[in-house]
Design an enzyme around this catalytic site. Structure first.
Site, PDB file in Angstrom:
ATOM      1  N   ARG A  36     -16.007 -14.518  -9.458  1.00 32.46           N
ATOM      2  CA  ARG A  36     -15.407 -13.238  -9.842  1.00 32.46           C
ATOM      3  C   ARG A  36     -16.653 -12.112 -10.024  1.00 32.46           C
ATOM      4  O   ARG A  36     -16.592 -11.017  -9.472  1.00 32.46           O
ATOM      5  CB  ARG A  36     -14.454 -13.090 -11.093  1.00 32.46           C
ATOM      6  CG  ARG A  36     -14.461 -11.738 -11.495  1.00 32.46           C
ATOM      7  CD  ARG A  36     -13.161 -11.520 -12.058  1.00 32.46           C
ATOM      8  NE  ARG A  36     -12.008 -11.940 -12.207  1.00 32.46           N
ATOM      9  CZ  ARG A  36     -11.441 -12.407 -12.992  1.00 32.46           C
ATOM     10  NH1 ARG A  36     -11.785 -11.965 -14.347  1.00 32.46           N
ATOM     11  NH2 ARG A  36     -10.284 -13.220 -13.049  1.00 32.46           N
TER      12      ARG A  36
ATOM     13  N   GLY B 280       0.756  -1.216   0.158  1.00 34.89           N
ATOM     14  CA  GLY B 280       0.107  -0.017  -0.227  1.00 34.89           C
ATOM     15  C   GLY B 280       0.734   1.129  -0.071  1.00 34.89           C
ATOM     16  O   GLY B 280       0.272   2.300   0.303  1.00 34.89           O
ATOM     17  N   SER B 281       2.011   1.190  -0.563  1.00 32.22           N
ATOM     18  CA  SER B 281       2.710   2.552  -0.539  1.00 32.22           C
ATOM     19  C   SER B 281       2.314   3.548  -1.431  1.00 32.22           C
ATOM     20  O   SER B 281       2.185   4.716  -1.479  1.00 32.22           O
ATOM     21  CB  SER B 281       4.306   2.359  -0.855  1.00 32.22           C
ATOM     22  OG  SER B 281       4.427   1.801  -2.264  1.00 32.22           O
ATOM     23  N   ASN B 282       1.789   2.889  -2.723  1.00 33.57           N
ATOM     24  CA  ASN B 282       0.983   3.947  -3.583  1.00 33.57           C
ATOM     25  C   ASN B 282      -0.543   4.539  -2.879  1.00 33.57           C
ATOM     26  O   ASN B 282      -0.800   5.815  -3.226  1.00 33.57           O
ATOM     27  CB  ASN B 282       0.843   3.275  -4.766  1.00 33.57           C
ATOM     28  CG  ASN B 282       1.733   3.208  -5.948  1.00 33.57           C
ATOM     29  OD1 ASN B 282       2.151   4.183  -6.285  1.00 33.57           O
ATOM     30  ND2 ASN B 282       2.383   2.054  -5.954  1.00 33.57           N
TER      31      ASN B 282
ATOM     32  N   HIS C 294       1.446   0.725 -13.154  1.00 34.99           N
ATOM     33  CA  HIS C 294       2.149  -0.642 -13.387  1.00 34.99           C
ATOM     34  C   HIS C 294       3.567  -0.407 -13.553  1.00 34.99           C
ATOM     35  O   HIS C 294       4.022   0.773 -14.228  1.00 34.99           O
ATOM     36  CB  HIS C 294       1.536  -1.071 -14.783  1.00 34.99           C
ATOM     37  CG  HIS C 294       2.275  -2.470 -15.280  1.00 34.99           C
ATOM     38  ND1 HIS C 294       1.787  -3.690 -14.415  1.00 34.99           N
ATOM     39  CD2 HIS C 294       3.218  -2.601 -16.178  1.00 34.99           C
ATOM     40  CE1 HIS C 294       2.571  -4.573 -15.168  1.00 34.99           C
ATOM     41  NE2 HIS C 294       3.570  -4.227 -16.147  1.00 34.99           N
TER      42      HIS C 294
ATOM     43  N   GLY D 134      -8.409  -5.393 -20.993  1.00 30.64           N
ATOM     44  CA  GLY D 134      -7.332  -6.166 -21.083  1.00 30.64           C
ATOM     45  C   GLY D 134      -6.412  -6.319 -19.909  1.00 30.64           C
ATOM     46  O   GLY D 134      -6.880  -5.407 -18.994  1.00 30.64           O
TER      47      GLY D 134
ATOM     48  N   MET E  79      -4.135  -7.194  -6.619  1.00 31.77           N
ATOM     49  CA  MET E  79      -3.896  -8.350  -7.425  1.00 31.77           C
ATOM     50  C   MET E  79      -4.901  -9.226  -8.022  1.00 31.77           C
ATOM     51  O   MET E  79      -4.876 -10.211  -7.898  1.00 31.77           O
ATOM     52  CB  MET E  79      -2.966  -9.509  -6.541  1.00 31.77           C
ATOM     53  CG  MET E  79      -1.622  -8.313  -6.201  1.00 31.77           C
ATOM     54  SD  MET E  79      -0.805  -7.532  -7.425  1.00 31.77           S
ATOM     55  CE  MET E  79       0.132  -9.043  -8.173  1.00 31.77           C
TER      56      MET E  79
ATOM     57  N   ASP F 267      -3.324  -4.680 -18.288  1.00 34.06           N
ATOM     58  CA  ASP F 267      -2.409  -3.519 -18.470  1.00 34.06           C
ATOM     59  C   ASP F 267      -2.474  -3.138 -19.757  1.00 34.06           C
ATOM     60  O   ASP F 267      -1.264  -2.406 -20.371  1.00 34.06           O
ATOM     61  CB  ASP F 267      -1.013  -4.057 -17.862  1.00 34.06           C
ATOM     62  CG  ASP F 267      -0.945  -4.454 -16.672  1.00 34.06           C
ATOM     63  OD1 ASP F 267      -1.609  -3.890 -15.668  1.00 34.06           O
ATOM     64  OD2 ASP F 267      -0.429  -5.519 -16.388  1.00 34.06           O
TER      65      ASP F 267
ATOM     66  N   ASP G 241      -8.874  -1.001 -19.061  1.00 31.10           N
ATOM     67  CA  ASP G 241      -9.886  -1.718 -20.037  1.00 31.10           C
ATOM     68  C   ASP G 241     -10.026  -2.922 -19.676  1.00 31.10           C
ATOM     69  O   ASP G 241      -9.252  -3.477 -18.570  1.00 31.10           O
ATOM     70  CB  ASP G 241      -9.547  -0.997 -21.295  1.00 31.10           C
ATOM     71  CG  ASP G 241      -8.340  -1.779 -21.872  1.00 31.10           C
ATOM     72  OD1 ASP G 241      -7.544  -2.458 -21.304  1.00 31.10           O
ATOM     73  OD2 ASP G 241      -7.754  -1.391 -23.059  1.00 31.10           O
TER      74      ASP G 241
END
Ligand code: GRF
Length: 216
Positions: A64, A11-13, A108, A142, A89, A144, A140
């Site tokens: 999911r 969680g640094s971001n 990313h 895909g 993730m 990344d 979107d």
């Protein structure tokens, strides 16, 4: 603007986003942090910052789709305008993509479209690139693959290991994510197909980054 953050790990971001909102570098507030991993440091960071934190372990859901539905409900309950993935993730499914169409950002650790997916830094080292980096992009369907908002280049050192390179890239990730979200919150980002246009942003178009440096 109300930001939702999805995180799975350190969680640094996330911390950068929380701090950026607190210092008003980002004119927005973090409305909710959702984490799918019990005990993840990201959860502790959210709680320490006094930001609403929700644990949603994905394995508690039969599919999911069910998991995504719960994510959407939680985000809507907290009136989230922009969703930021910060080391989340899990792949984002159609339910979430539809509910937040063109309103999901991801960070990313590579210069996309090179090295998407897992272990991007390891992939860059294995490929022998001399310039690695990071990318903030719109999510979107895909992995990344979405429109690119901001990138930073990080030259490799001959002594680099995956750990040392990832650490230098992470520093730039924080800077890029902060800037990308601020530009978004200021209403300066426009998505046109695969291209992103950013109103009034400076670009050093006349200078080239090379590694090693070009001396002539
Ligand atoms: C970062 O390298 C990010 O690019 C990747 O996962 C890592 C998350 O780091 N998607 P943190 O949890 O934000 O510290």
């Amino acid at each position: 603007m109300r930001i939702g953050v999805l995180a799975s790990g350190t969680g640094s971001n996330l911390q950068t986003i929380v701090d950026g909102c607190a210092s008003r570098s980002i004119p927005a507030e973090v409305a909710v942090v959702i984490c799918n991993i019990p005990g993840a440091k990201a959860l502790q960071r959210a709680e320490a910052a006094g930001v609403p934190a929700v644990l949603l372990p994905h394995q508690d859901f039969p599919s999911r789709e069910e998991f995504d539905r719960e994510l959407v409900l939680t985000l809507q309950k907290h009136r989230v305008d922009l969703l930021c993935l910060a080391g989340f993730m899990r792949l984002i499914g159609p339910v979430l993509l539809q509910a937040f169409h063109n309103r999901i950002l991801n960070i990313h650790p590579s210069l996309l479209p090179a090295f998407p997916g897992l272990h991007a830094v390891r992939q860059a080292l294995a490929a022998g690139v001399r310039i690695a980096g990071c990318t903030v992009h719109v999510v979107d369907a895909g992995t990344d693959t979405g429109p690119i908002l901001i990138q930073a280049a990080v030259p490799l050192l001959d002594s680099d290991t995956e750990e040392t390179l990832a650490a230098r890239i992470l520093v730039q990730e924080h800077r890029c994510y902060l800037r990308a979200i601020a530009l978004w919150a200021e209403g300066r980002v426009q998505i046109e197909g695969r291209r992103v246009r950013i109103a009034g942003a400076l670009t050093r178009a006349e200078r080239t980054l090379s590694s090693p440096e070009l001396t002539d």
